[in-house]
Scaffold this motif. Structure first.
Motif, PDB file in Angstrom:
ATOM      1  N   THR A 128      16.931  47.055 -25.313  1.00 35.43           N
ATOM      2  CA  THR A 128      18.359  46.810 -25.463  1.00 35.43           C
ATOM      3  C   THR A 128      19.086  48.142 -25.303  1.00 35.43           C
ATOM      4  N   LEU A 129      20.401  48.085 -25.212  1.00 36.50           N
ATOM      5  CA  LEU A 129      21.198  49.290 -25.010  1.00 36.50           C
ATOM      6  C   LEU A 129      21.931  49.675 -26.284  1.00 36.50           C
ATOM      7  N   PRO A 130      22.194  50.968 -26.460  1.00 37.42           N
ATOM      8  CA  PRO A 130      23.000  51.389 -27.610  1.00 37.42           C
ATOM      9  C   PRO A 130      24.440  50.908 -27.458  1.00 37.42           C
ATOM     10  N   ILE A 131      25.180  50.957 -28.541  1.00 38.90           N
ATOM     11  CA  ILE A 131      26.560  50.472 -28.516  1.00 38.90           C
ATOM     12  C   ILE A 131      27.413  51.279 -27.549  1.00 38.90           C
ATOM     13  N   ALA A 132      27.180  52.591 -27.478  1.00 38.71           N
ATOM     14  CA  ALA A 132      27.985  53.452 -26.614  1.00 38.71           C
ATOM     15  C   ALA A 132      27.087  54.451 -25.907  1.00 38.71           C
ATOM     16  N   GLY A 133      27.669  55.157 -24.924  1.00 39.28           N
ATOM     17  CA  GLY A 133      26.929  56.173 -24.183  1.00 39.28           C
ATOM     18  C   GLY A 133      26.528  55.685 -22.807  1.00 39.28           C
ATOM     19  N   GLU A 134      26.289  56.636 -21.896  1.00 38.60           N
ATOM     20  CA  GLU A 134      25.896  56.269 -20.545  1.00 38.60           C
ATOM     21  C   GLU A 134      24.831  57.221 -20.015  1.00 38.60           C
ATOM     22  N   THR A 170      11.153  44.719 -19.818  1.00 37.05           N
ATOM     23  CA  THR A 170      12.335  43.993 -19.376  1.00 37.05           C
ATOM     24  C   THR A 170      13.581  44.584 -20.017  1.00 37.05           C
ATOM     25  N   MET A 171      14.700  44.392 -19.340  1.00 41.34           N
ATOM     26  CA  MET A 171      15.990  44.838 -19.845  1.00 41.34           C
ATOM     27  C   MET A 171      16.810  43.607 -20.198  1.00 41.34           C
ATOM     28  N   ALA A 172      17.191  43.524 -21.464  1.00 42.59           N
ATOM     29  CA  ALA A 172      17.862  42.321 -21.949  1.00 42.59           C
ATOM     30  C   ALA A 172      19.252  42.143 -21.348  1.00 42.59           C
ATOM     31  N   LEU A 189      21.050  43.529 -18.175  1.00 42.20           N
ATOM     32  CA  LEU A 189      21.061  44.328 -16.953  1.00 42.20           C
ATOM     33  C   LEU A 189      22.485  44.652 -16.510  1.00 42.20           C
ATOM     34  N   ALA A 190      23.397  43.715 -16.669  1.00 36.84           N
ATOM     35  CA  ALA A 190      24.776  43.931 -16.222  1.00 36.84           C
ATOM     36  C   ALA A 190      25.417  45.106 -16.952  1.00 36.84           C
ATOM     37  N   THR A 191      25.224  45.176 -18.266  1.00 40.22           N
ATOM     38  CA  THR A 191      25.789  46.282 -19.035  1.00 40.22           C
ATOM     39  C   THR A 191      25.111  47.598 -18.686  1.00 40.22           C
ATOM     40  N   LEU A 192      23.802  47.556 -18.465  1.00 41.60           N
ATOM     41  CA  LEU A 192      23.086  48.770 -18.079  1.00 41.60           C
ATOM     42  C   LEU A 192      23.706  49.395 -16.835  1.00 41.60           C
ATOM     43  N   LEU A 193      24.034  48.585 -15.855  1.00 38.80           N
ATOM     44  CA  LEU A 193      24.580  49.110 -14.601  1.00 38.80           C
ATOM     45  C   LEU A 193      25.941  49.766 -14.808  1.00 38.80           C
ATOM     46  N   LEU A 232      17.110  50.992  -8.205  1.00 35.57           N
ATOM     47  CA  LEU A 232      16.784  50.266  -9.433  1.00 35.57           C
ATOM     48  C   LEU A 232      15.626  49.316  -9.179  1.00 35.57           C
ATOM     49  N   LYS A 233      14.574  49.455 -10.007  1.00 40.00           N
ATOM     50  CA  LYS A 233      13.463  48.510 -10.025  1.00 40.00           C
ATOM     51  C   LYS A 233      13.388  47.965 -11.446  1.00 40.00           C
ATOM     52  N   ALA A 234      13.627  46.669 -11.596  1.00 42.73           N
ATOM     53  CA  ALA A 234      13.752  46.130 -12.949  1.00 42.73           C
ATOM     54  C   ALA A 234      13.239  44.704 -13.017  1.00 42.73           C
ATOM     55  N   THR A 235      12.877  44.323 -14.247  1.00 43.43           N
ATOM     56  CA  THR A 235      12.499  42.953 -14.565  1.00 43.43           C
ATOM     57  C   THR A 235      13.503  42.420 -15.569  1.00 43.43           C
ATOM     58  N   THR A 236      14.079  41.274 -15.281  1.00 40.56           N
ATOM     59  CA  THR A 236      15.049  40.699 -16.199  1.00 40.56           C
ATOM     60  C   THR A 236      14.349  39.776 -17.181  1.00 40.56           C
TER      61      THR A 236
END
Length: 271
Positions: free
Chosen positions: A141-147, A160-162, A164-168, A177-181
Motif C-alpha cells: 500500500t502507499l503512504p498517505i503523502a509523499g512521492e 502486488t500494488m493495491a 496502482l492509479a494512486t502510485l502513478l 513500469l512492470k507491475a502486478t495488480t
C-alpha cells in the motif's frame, strides 16, 4: 578485507563468503567502494573510509540482525553525505527492513527475495531513487503523502500494488513500469500517466478483471496480461505505441463460430 592505503576505488565480490572490515587501519584515500557478499559489520567498514563518497553494496546470505545493523549504518552515513548508488539485498526478512531502506533512498534498489504472506505493507517513498526492482510475496500500500520524485523505472515482480492509479500520480518521472495488480481489491484498473514509455501489466491474479482504462500519450511498448470474462471493458489511448502484446485468459469460455465444441480459453494478440 585488507587495508589498501593508496587505493581510491575498490570493487570486491566475495560471492557467498563472509566479508569483514580490516582488523586495524584506515583506507584514507578511498573514494568509491563496491562490496558484494556476506557482509559483516558494515558500520565499521564505513568508519575506516573517511573520504568515501560513493558506495555500491550487495548483501548475500546476511543474517537478519546483521542486515538490520548494516541498514542503520547506511542510514547514518547517508545523512552525512554518502551516496548509495546501488543497494541490492538478496533477502528481506522483516517489514522494518523496508522502512530502513526507504530512509537510505539509494539511487538504485534491488530486492530479489523477501518475506512471505505479508499484506498491507506500506511502501516507503524513495525520494532519491531512480530505479526499483522488487520480488516480494507481499501486497503493498502507499503512504498517505509523499512521492517518488526521481523514480524512472519500477519493477514489482511477485508482489502486488493495491492502488496502482494512486502510485502513478506519485511518480511524475516514471518511464518503465512492470507491475502486478491485486484484483482481489480492485476489479477496475486505471493507468493514467504522461511519462510512461513502457508498461508491463499483469492483471490476472486472484479474480477476474472487469475494466482496464489506459491513457498514456508517450507509451511505446505495452504488454498486458489479463483474466476476465466475456464482458471485459478495455480502453487504451496510446497514440505513440509501437509494440503491443495482449494476452487474455477467459474465466468463462466463450463459444467460437457458434459451434458448441469450439471454446476459447486464451487469446493472444501481438504487433
Amino acid at each position: 578485507m585488507p587495508c589498501f592505503r593508496r587505493a581510491t576505488s575498490i570493487e570486491l565480490d566475495t560471492r557467498h563468503l563472509r566479508l569483514k572490515p580490516p582488523r586495524a587501519g584506515e583506507l584514507p584515500l578511498l573514494d568509491r567502494l563496491s562490496l558484494s557478499g556476506n557482509i559483516a559489520d558494515l558500520g565499521t567498514m564505513l568508519s575506516r573510509c573517511p573520504r568515501l563518497r560513493v558506495l555500491r553494496v550487495t548483501f548475500r546470505e546476511v543474517d537478519p540482525d546483521s542486515l538490520q545493523a548494516a541498514l542503520a549504518s547506511l542510514e547514518t552515513a547517508r545523512g552525512l553525505g554518502l551516496v548509495v548508488s546501488l543497494l541490492r539485498i538478496n533477502t528481506i526478512t522483516t517489514i522494518s527492513n523496508t522502512y530502513n531502506v526507504g530512509m537510505i533512498s539509494p539511487q538504485e534498489l534491488v530486492v530479489t527475495q523477501g518475506y512471505h504472506n505479508f499484506y498491507d505493507v506500506e511502501l516507503p517513498c524513495f525520494r532519491r531513487t531512480t530505479a526499483i526492482e522488487m520480488c516480494l510475496c507481499s501486497v503493498f500500500t502507499l503512504p498517505i503523502a509523499g512521492e517518488f520524485a526521481a523514480l524512472e523505472r519500477l519493477s514489482l515482480g511477485g508482489c502486488t500494488m493495491a492502488d496502482l492509479a494512486t502510485l502513478l500520480t506519485r511518480c511524475p518521472r516514471l518511464r518503465v513500469l512492470k507491475a502486478t495488480t491485486d484484483n482481489h481489491n480492485a476489479h477496475d484498473i486505471t493507468v493514467y500517466s504522461t511519462s510512461l514509455q513502457e508498461l508491463f501489466l499483469d492483471a490476472k491474479r486472484h479474480t477476474e478483471c472487469r475494466s482496464i482504462d489506459i491513457v498514456t500519450p508517450l507509451l511505446k511498448k505495452l504488454v498486458l496480461e489479463v483474466e476476465a470474462d466475456t464482458d471485459l471493458n478495455l480502453s487504451i489511448s496510446a497514440p505513440m505505441v509501437e509494440e503491443i502484446l495482449l494476452e487474455r485468459t477467459y474465466t468463462q469460455l466463450p463459444l467460437v463460430f457458434d459451434f458448441d465444441t469450439w471454446l476459447l480459453d486464451r487469446l493472444r494478440l501481438m504487433t
